[in-house]
Scaffold this motif. Structure first.
Motif, PDB file in Angstrom:
ATOM      1  N   ILE A   1      10.929   5.466  10.619  1.00 17.56           N
ATOM      2  CA  ILE A   1      10.640   4.367   9.698  1.00 17.56           C
ATOM      3  C   ILE A   1       9.241   3.835   9.988  1.00 17.56           C
ATOM      4  N   ASN A   2       8.581   3.275   8.996  1.00 17.64           N
ATOM      5  CA  ASN A   2       7.282   2.635   9.259  1.00 17.64           C
ATOM      6  C   ASN A   2       7.524   1.140   9.500  1.00 17.64           C
ATOM      7  N   ASP A   3       8.082   0.870  10.667  1.00 15.74           N
ATOM      8  CA  ASP A   3       8.416  -0.502  11.066  1.00 15.74           C
ATOM      9  C   ASP A   3       8.656  -0.516  12.575  1.00 15.74           C
ATOM     10  N   TYR A   4       8.810  -1.703  13.116  1.00 17.44           N
ATOM     11  CA  TYR A   4       9.102  -1.973  14.531  1.00 17.44           C
ATOM     12  C   TYR A   4       7.877  -1.716  15.419  1.00 17.44           C
ATOM     13  N   GLY A   5       7.656  -2.641  16.324  1.00 10.99           N
ATOM     14  CA  GLY A   5       6.524  -2.518  17.217  1.00 10.99           C
ATOM     15  C   GLY A   5       5.253  -3.092  16.618  1.00 10.99           C
ATOM     16  N   VAL A   6       4.137  -2.491  16.963  1.00  6.17           N
ATOM     17  CA  VAL A   6       2.825  -3.007  16.574  1.00  6.17           C
ATOM     18  C   VAL A   6       2.274  -2.216  15.390  1.00  6.17           C
ATOM     19  N   ALA A   7       2.059  -2.918  14.280  1.00  7.80           N
ATOM     20  CA  ALA A   7       1.476  -2.267  13.099  1.00  7.80           C
ATOM     21  C   ALA A   7       0.076  -1.780  13.421  1.00  7.80           C
ATOM     22  N   GLY A   8      -0.258  -0.581  12.983  1.00  5.78           N
ATOM     23  CA  GLY A   8      -1.562   0.003  13.259  1.00  5.78           C
ATOM     24  C   GLY A   8      -1.605   0.780  14.551  1.00  5.78           C
ATOM     25  N   THR A   9      -0.606   0.543  15.412  1.00  5.98           N
ATOM     26  CA  THR A   9      -0.526   1.274  16.675  1.00  5.98           C
ATOM     27  C   THR A   9       0.729   2.132  16.728  1.00  5.98           C
ATOM     28  N   ASP A  10       1.880   1.495  16.523  1.00  2.19           N
ATOM     29  CA  ASP A  10       3.148   2.222  16.541  1.00  2.19           C
ATOM     30  C   ASP A  10       3.477   2.828  15.181  1.00  2.19           C
ATOM     31  N   PHE A  11       3.060   2.191  14.115  1.00  2.00           N
ATOM     32  CA  PHE A  11       3.323   2.648  12.756  1.00  2.00           C
ATOM     33  C   PHE A  11       2.232   2.115  11.837  1.00  2.00           C
ATOM     34  N   GLN A  12       2.259   2.540  10.582  1.00  2.00           N
ATOM     35  CA  GLN A  12       1.266   2.105   9.601  1.00  2.00           C
ATOM     36  C   GLN A  12       1.954   1.434   8.414  1.00  2.00           C
ATOM     37  N   TYR A  13       1.425   0.305   7.962  1.00  2.00           N
ATOM     38  CA  TYR A  13       1.928  -0.330   6.749  1.00  2.00           C
ATOM     39  C   TYR A  13       1.661   0.556   5.536  1.00  2.00           C
ATOM     40  N   VAL A  14       2.517   0.434   4.522  1.00  3.56           N
ATOM     41  CA  VAL A  14       2.329   1.133   3.252  1.00  3.56           C
ATOM     42  C   VAL A  14       2.162   0.085   2.158  1.00  3.56           C
ATOM     43  N   LYS A  15       0.949  -0.053   1.659  1.00  5.25           N
ATOM     44  CA  LYS A  15       0.672  -0.962   0.548  1.00  5.25           C
ATOM     45  C   LYS A  15       0.813  -0.161  -0.738  1.00  5.25           C
ATOM     46  N   GLY A  16       2.052   0.016  -1.172  1.00  3.41           N
ATOM     47  CA  GLY A  16       2.285   0.930  -2.281  1.00  3.41           C
ATOM     48  C   GLY A  16       3.173   0.400  -3.376  1.00  3.41           C
ATOM     49  N   GLY A  17       3.507  -0.885  -3.363  1.00  8.63           N
ATOM     50  CA  GLY A  17       4.381  -1.430  -4.392  1.00  8.63           C
ATOM     51  C   GLY A  17       3.743  -1.425  -5.773  1.00  8.63           C
ATOM     52  N   GLY A  18       4.481  -0.934  -6.768  1.00  8.76           N
ATOM     53  CA  GLY A  18       4.000  -0.963  -8.142  1.00  8.76           C
ATOM     54  C   GLY A  18       2.973   0.082  -8.497  1.00  8.76           C
ATOM     55  N   LYS A  19       2.816   1.117  -7.660  1.00  2.39           N
ATOM     56  CA  LYS A  19       1.896   2.206  -7.986  1.00  2.39           C
ATOM     57  C   LYS A  19       2.445   3.508  -7.414  1.00  2.39           C
ATOM     58  N   TRP A  20       1.937   4.607  -7.904  1.00  2.00           N
ATOM     59  CA  TRP A  20       2.413   5.907  -7.439  1.00  2.00           C
ATOM     60  C   TRP A  20       1.962   6.183  -6.010  1.00  2.00           C
ATOM     61  N   ILE A  21       2.906   6.608  -5.180  1.00  2.00           N
ATOM     62  CA  ILE A  21       2.582   7.047  -3.818  1.00  2.00           C
ATOM     63  C   ILE A  21       3.280   8.378  -3.554  1.00  2.00           C
ATOM     64  N   HIS A  22       2.685   9.161  -2.678  1.00  3.46           N
ATOM     65  CA  HIS A  22       3.240  10.455  -2.285  1.00  3.46           C
ATOM     66  C   HIS A  22       3.985  10.262  -0.964  1.00  3.46           C
ATOM     67  N   TYR A  23       5.300  10.431  -0.987  1.00  2.98           N
ATOM     68  CA  TYR A  23       6.184  10.142   0.140  1.00  2.98           C
ATOM     69  C   TYR A  23       6.781  11.456   0.636  1.00  2.98           C
ATOM     70  N   VAL A  24       6.569  11.766   1.924  1.00  4.27           N
ATOM     71  CA  VAL A  24       7.023  13.028   2.501  1.00  4.27           C
ATOM     72  C   VAL A  24       7.759  12.769   3.809  1.00  4.27           C
ATOM     73  N   MET A  25       8.926  13.391   3.949  1.00  2.79           N
ATOM     74  CA  MET A  25       9.629  13.394   5.232  1.00  2.79           C
ATOM     75  C   MET A  25       9.640  14.816   5.772  1.00  2.79           C
ATOM     76  N   VAL A  26       9.431  14.942   7.085  1.00  2.00           N
ATOM     77  CA  VAL A  26       9.409  16.253   7.738  1.00  2.00           C
ATOM     78  C   VAL A  26      10.287  16.204   8.974  1.00  2.00           C
ATOM     79  N   TYR A  27      11.268  17.102   9.044  1.00  2.69           N
ATOM     80  CA  TYR A  27      12.009  17.279  10.298  1.00  2.69           C
ATOM     81  C   TYR A  27      11.739  18.678  10.813  1.00  2.69           C
ATOM     82  N   ASP A  28      11.188  18.754  12.021  1.00  3.58           N
ATOM     83  CA  ASP A  28      10.867  20.018  12.677  1.00  3.58           C
ATOM     84  C   ASP A  28      11.998  20.343  13.646  1.00  3.58           C
ATOM     85  N   GLY A  29      12.887  21.252  13.234  1.00  5.88           N
ATOM     86  CA  GLY A  29      14.043  21.581  14.050  1.00  5.88           C
ATOM     87  C   GLY A  29      13.697  22.250  15.363  1.00  5.88           C
ATOM     88  N   ALA A  30      12.558  22.946  15.418  1.00  8.93           N
ATOM     89  CA  ALA A  30      12.153  23.622  16.653  1.00  8.93           C
ATOM     90  C   ALA A  30      11.744  22.623  17.726  1.00  8.93           C
TER      91      ALA A  30
END
Length: 309
Positions: free
Chosen positions: A185-214
């Motif tokens: 999730i992009n939450d918890y901890g320090v924004a800009g260090t642990d995660f990044q805010y998404v300023k994307g409300g009301g506009k198109w954004i490209h959202y990708v999830m990746v799980y690397d099983g290896a």
């Protein structure tokens, strides 16, 4: 007769000359677009690993298998994310699909990438599901009792204004149940260090999830930026802790886009919870890959789809 023959040859020459000139002119005037990341179109990115693709260009059918939805609610078409073509437009709705063969074998998504363009607002009340790969309607016991959930936590107190919280999870079978998995999730901890805010409300954004099983890592990208929490990447379980490894799924599976796998979308054993809402806004170019796309591949996909290619 002679004059007639000469005229015929001249006429034939003019026709051939005109055809050659026209062909040359067309080629010269419409040069090919330069490749992006070595690809000419988004469909070329990891093409051999692309398991499913919804373009929503005038149809809700999955493109590769031509599978049509079994149910839909409040679903129409809007303008595509790139400004070209069309997109799925939901007004508190969803699209539900029957089994798609390439997404319904035990090891189909040992590693997986799900990519989608979304356009929605922060409603401050309910979370919105983008994509879920689930058990069959009559088998799914709870919203997260299946392989993949990709959603937005628009109801979080820390989510305000145009800020969106992206959250995705995977689960794999253990002892015949989906009791093992992880999320990011992009939450918890320090924004800009642990995660990044998404300023994307009301506009198109490209959202990708990746799980690397290896490597047992899960990452989330928005507009080609890694936004998920770095502390939650590695997913382990047990004592001592061990990496979870590739995803194994139970068959058959189904797909729901815009809805949670709950009673609101026809999953009779899965109770609808107060924090869950149906999607309102646009969804476009949903793709499922049977591999963990690299950051370079994600960047190429983002740029190509942004250009409508």
């Amino acid at each position: 007769m002679k004059t007639t023959r000469i005229s015929a040859w001249v006429a034939a020459g003019l026709v051939v000359g005109t055809a050659l000139f026209t062909a040359c002119s067309k080629s010269d005037d419409t040069p090919s677009l330069p490749p992006i990341g070595g690809y000419n179109s988004s469909n070329e990115v990891a093409a051999t690993n692309l398991l499913a693709h919804w373009t929503f260009d005038g149809t809700n059918n999955e493109r590769i298998s031509s599978t049509a939805p079994s149910t839909s609610k409040n679903a129409t078409f809007g303008t595509g994310a790139s400004g070209k073509g069309q997109s799925l437009s939901l007004a508190g709705g969803y699209v539900l699909f029957p089994t798609i063969a390439k997404l319904s074998s035990a090891n189909a998504i040992g590693s997986v990438t799900v990519s989608a363009w979304i356009n929605t607002t922060n409603n401050g009340k309910t979370a919105s599901s983008v994509f879920a790969l689930t058990q069959a309607l009559a088998s799914q016991g709870d919203w997260n009792d299946g392989p993949i959930n990709m959603y937005l936590e628009n109801s979080k107190p820390t989510t305000k204004g145009d800020t969106l919280t992206v959250h995705a999870a995977f689960h794999t079978l253990k002892d015949g149940k989906y009791s093992l998995g992880g999320d990011n999730i992009n939450d918890y901890g320090v924004a800009g260090t642990d995660f990044q805010y998404v300023k994307g409300g009301g506009k198109w954004i490209h959202y990708v999830m990746v799980y690397d099983g290896a490597n047992s890592t899960i990452d989330l990208y928005v507009n080609n930026v890694l936004v998920s929490n770095k502390n939650f990447r590695l997913r382990t379980a047990g004592t001592p802790a061990a990496p979870i490894g590739p995803i194994t799924i139970a068959t058959p599976t189904q797909v729901v886009i815009g809805g949670w796998p709950n009673a609101d979308s026809g999953y009779t054993k899965s109770t609808t919870q107060a924090w869950q809402g149906l999607f309102t806004g646009g969804i476009d170019e949903v793709r499922v890959y049977g591999k963990a796309l690299s950051s370079t591949e994600i960047g190429s996909l983002y740029q190509l789809e942004s250009a409508g290619r």
